[in-house]
Design an enzyme around this catalytic site. Structure first.
Site, PDB file in Angstrom:
ATOM      1  N   ASP A   1     -27.559 -44.130 -37.186  1.00 30.04           N
ATOM      2  CA  ASP A   1     -28.882 -44.428 -36.639  1.00 30.04           C
ATOM      3  C   ASP A   1     -29.316 -43.299 -35.711  1.00 30.04           C
ATOM      4  O   ASP A   1     -28.498 -42.474 -35.287  1.00 30.04           O
ATOM      5  CB  ASP A   1     -28.876 -45.768 -35.899  1.00 30.04           C
ATOM      6  CG  ASP A   1     -27.891 -45.803 -34.736  1.00 30.04           C
ATOM      7  OD1 ASP A   1     -26.778 -45.249 -34.890  1.00 30.04           O
ATOM      8  OD2 ASP A   1     -28.216 -46.358 -33.677  1.00 30.04           O
TER       9      ASP A   1
ATOM     10  N   GLU B   1     -25.631 -47.400 -32.756  1.00 31.88           N
ATOM     11  CA  GLU B   1     -25.120 -46.682 -31.596  1.00 31.88           C
ATOM     12  C   GLU B   1     -26.208 -46.396 -30.567  1.00 31.88           C
ATOM     13  O   GLU B   1     -25.986 -46.507 -29.360  1.00 31.88           O
ATOM     14  CB  GLU B   1     -24.461 -45.366 -32.033  1.00 31.88           C
ATOM     15  CG  GLU B   1     -23.540 -44.736 -30.986  1.00 31.88           C
ATOM     16  CD  GLU B   1     -24.253 -43.861 -29.958  1.00 31.88           C
ATOM     17  OE1 GLU B   1     -23.647 -43.608 -28.891  1.00 31.88           O
ATOM     18  OE2 GLU B   1     -25.398 -43.420 -30.190  1.00 31.88           O
TER      19      GLU B   1
END
Lengths: 477, 477
Positions: free
Chosen positions: B104, B169
């Protein structure tokens, strides 16, 4: 002494015309004379024309004074709303009073939390809600209705009147001070007293007459540590953070007792005289009610009524308003702000002069900065300075105002000051050098500047009578 | 010791496929896997699928782990992007490494100040600009390309690999810690070492290997003096202002030297050993350049390089971020804010435990509040606590990583820490209890999280070789 018999008739006339007066206020409130908004400038000028027309109908000699242009933030210029000079009477054997009022209003929209449209006068429980109802269209109309009543009943007006109605009061009265200065020896050459009705009773039950206002010196203190915001993880521990420096400086400005530890700061504060002291005890002020309204746990000064009022009106106070440039959102953000600007202001009182206060504050912060020993960039900006104003409340002009209030309300008015500032009052004093009385029409809960601004019908009607009586009493000085 | 001859061929293979690797990164960057945005959740899941497909092609045994739902602010729930588990090899005679990475990215738009579309990989001067290029899509692809090269050249991969690629994350790794705990004795039962490539070299010239991260404890301190904002003219002098109380508390948190005067605060900070001290001198770090980049007049600690680095990485630091509820605009506003919330955080270091630090801070502010003697309402909120992490940089796993870096870059890497936090590293350590190395691919100027994020082509290609060499060196431990 009581008023002459004719005044009972005048008062009856006023009572019988109250519906008409409310309709007039409705017309005035409907004109969106928001001086802060360039888009509303035409409405503001329309309010000037509407008022001038009413003054002419009330047999005043009206002169519309052009005061030039306002420079907007984008550099463009728009005409300032003109100032109304209106003269009624020129009898050399009569006193001449100068009546100040303003026709502009604060911005307002239903979205701010109004219960009804702010520009549609709405009656609920004996109160008239609408922007400008009490600040200051209602009081301005009281004056006009008072002279209309004199005319209608064929009673001779006992004073000469010189009205000054401006329309930029809510926007720092731009242009007015210059006009006052220019006309000092012409339009204003023969005035004896000045009366301003642009404030409020302290509470809701007892009338007030106001003899003092605090001034205000506003400051910005700026500390810069970097050319960009920094990540506190990456740079925390290696940078002299601007925020810590600023917090240190702001913390040095006041202590837990509300003292201002700037050396000699309070030295020039006018000493309290026995005479002045005697004015505080009789004032209607309920400490508990005040605390509840504010919603705080405990007020300062052991909640002693007299001390509270004195610290509100006649002693200086410092407030820290906030910080620009730091994180101000909710939640958390791991930022070291590059540049932060602390905002604070000091309410100043007689006999503190703005220049002297500004110099003291700048010097004090400079010393504190040296003490701090930070390598960062530091600057103090004097943002704005407004002078205090006060009069001798035992002056005959005040005695006249007190008599006038008693005639109408049947009680002794409180002699009060206010903690805030009305810049134009200090200007009027400085330029015209005449005794000024603040003779408020509205009550302390009127909510000027706030949502649901209102004037009580009682105050609107009795205020008109009070002005009638004031003219009579001034003539007796 | 030099690498076996086969590695020269592997490195050549990598060099000759650099264009292909750049195209792969272009595909990855084009997938807008912004985990913070619910509207991008489908793209984030698409990024998971795209990566899983590449891993399968690289002969990995891929399992997609569902980790449940994310609760949004409006109360609704959306599926979390799943976590990829991918196994390559199960030879009992080989070491097993766990490779963590994330798919991400931070939000990005041209409007933020990007010179090119953030989701279109754009090459300029040997640099590849695009969101996720260095954080963390580039490094993830380096791993995949490394194993692809082994396969292509028919060289046996010297270790078993267990990949863990998550996609939350940038949004606090929601759900991952639970998964790690659940799979501790299953998927993770046989791992020997953990390698994370989600940070950067300290500078731009010398490779870094990172053995420590600070933790972070974030706090809010709230003071309330009234139920509504007050006018400083009307109430200044009569109210214990919340802002002055808060400024007093914030000023008590740190001094001009950056010390934190909370009693015993630094008592548990791990003492500096001679061995650790020896790591600082060789580190490539130019104090002047750092000062210029930050744009400050002078850094702390007499600008001593070693002291600066230590205070950035291995000593605690406190930053005051800002105040919520006070005036934060430009210009001035005569407000006494009703409720103000100060935000500050402390970077904590080994061996400071979050609970202990939180307790100390809450107790200290409680004491300061008593000292202040204010009647206002006061509250401290522990906003967030992230643990520090550090490893012994003389562990054989670190020696392997250093060797690998030397093979590729020909220089001794700097052994560094970071001042910020990567929460998942502390989680990996706590749950898996294995030695973790942070082996960064990108350089200190890559601008992760900022506009114009980039990875140097050199680092992207050499990073792939470094991972190849790392696998070899780990096998030699």
């Amino acid at each position: 002494m009581s008023l002459p018999a004719a005044y009972a008739e005048l008062f009856k006339y006023i009572d019988s015309h109250s519906s008409e007066y409310i309709e007039t206020l409705r017309e005035a409130v409907a004109i969106q004379s928001v001086s802060a908004s360039a888009e509303r400038r035409q409405d503001t000028c329309r309010m000037v024309d509407w008022t001038a027309e009413r003054l002419r109908n009330a047999r005043c000699d009206v002169v519309i004074k052009d005061i030039g242009y306002e420079k907007l933030a984008d550099g463009s210029e728009i005409p300032l709303p003109p100032v109304i000079f209106a003269t009624l009477g020129s009898d050399k054997n009569k006193k001449t009073i100068c009546i100040y009022g303003h026709l502009d209003v604060q911005p307002a929209s239903v979205g701010d939390g109004w219960d009804s449209d702010p520009f549609t006068l709405t009656e609920r429980d004996g109160k008239l809600y609408g922007r400008g109802a009490t600040d200051d269209k209602g009081p301005v109309l009281c004056w006009i209705h008072a002279i209309e009543a004199y005319h209608a009943m064929g009673v001779e007006i006992p004073v000469n009147i010189k009205f000054v109605f401006e329309s930029m009061e809510e926007s720092a009265s731009v242009g007015l001070e210059e006009l006052l200065t220019q006309e000092k020896n012409t339009y204003f050459s023969d005035i004896d007293y000045v009366c301003v009705s642009d404030n409020y009773w302290v509470g809701t039950q007892t009338p007030s007459i106001t003899y003092g206002l605090r001034g205000n010196c506003a400051f910005q203190v700026e500390v810069e540590c970097a050319k960009q915001d920094l990540h506190s993880g990456v740079h925390g521990g290696t940078v002299h953070e601007a925020m810590a420096d600023l917090i240190y400086l702001l913390d040095s400005l006041t202590d837990n007792e509300g003292n201002i530890p700037i050396p000699n700061f309070s030295k020039s504060v006018a000493p309290l005289t026995e005479e002045e002291k005697s004015l505080y005890d009789p004032i209607t002020f309920d400490v508990n009610e005040c605390r509840k309204t504010i919603g705080c746990n405990k007020l300062r000064h052991n909640e002693d009524k007299v001390q509270l009022l004195m610290h509100r009106w006649r002693y200086p106070a410092l407030s820290i308003h906030g910080i620009e440039g730091a994180f101000s959102g909710s939640g958390s953000k791991t930022v070291i702000p590059k540049k932060v600007i602390g905002k604070f202001s000091i309410r100043i009182v007689p006999n503190q002069e703005t220049d002297e206060v500004n110099e003291m504050v700048v010097a004090y912060l400079g010393d504190k900065w040296k003490e701090r020993g930070s390598p960062n960039n530091f600057k103090v900006i004097v943002e704005r300075s407004g002078k205090h104003w006060s009069e001798d409340p035992f002056h005959p002009h005040y005695t006249a105002a007190r008599e006038a209030t008693r005639h109408v309300y049947g009680v002794e008015p409180d002699l009060t000051r206010e903690g805030g500032s009305i810049a134009i009052v200090a200007d009027l004093k400085r330029v015209l050098q005449k005794n000024i009385v603040l003779l408020p029409v509205g009550t302390g809960d009127d909510g000027a500047h706030a949502e649901n601004e209102k004037i009580n019908i009682r105050n609107y009607i009795e205020g008109t009578k009070m002005f009638l009586a004031y003219m009579y009493e001034v003539a007796q000085i």
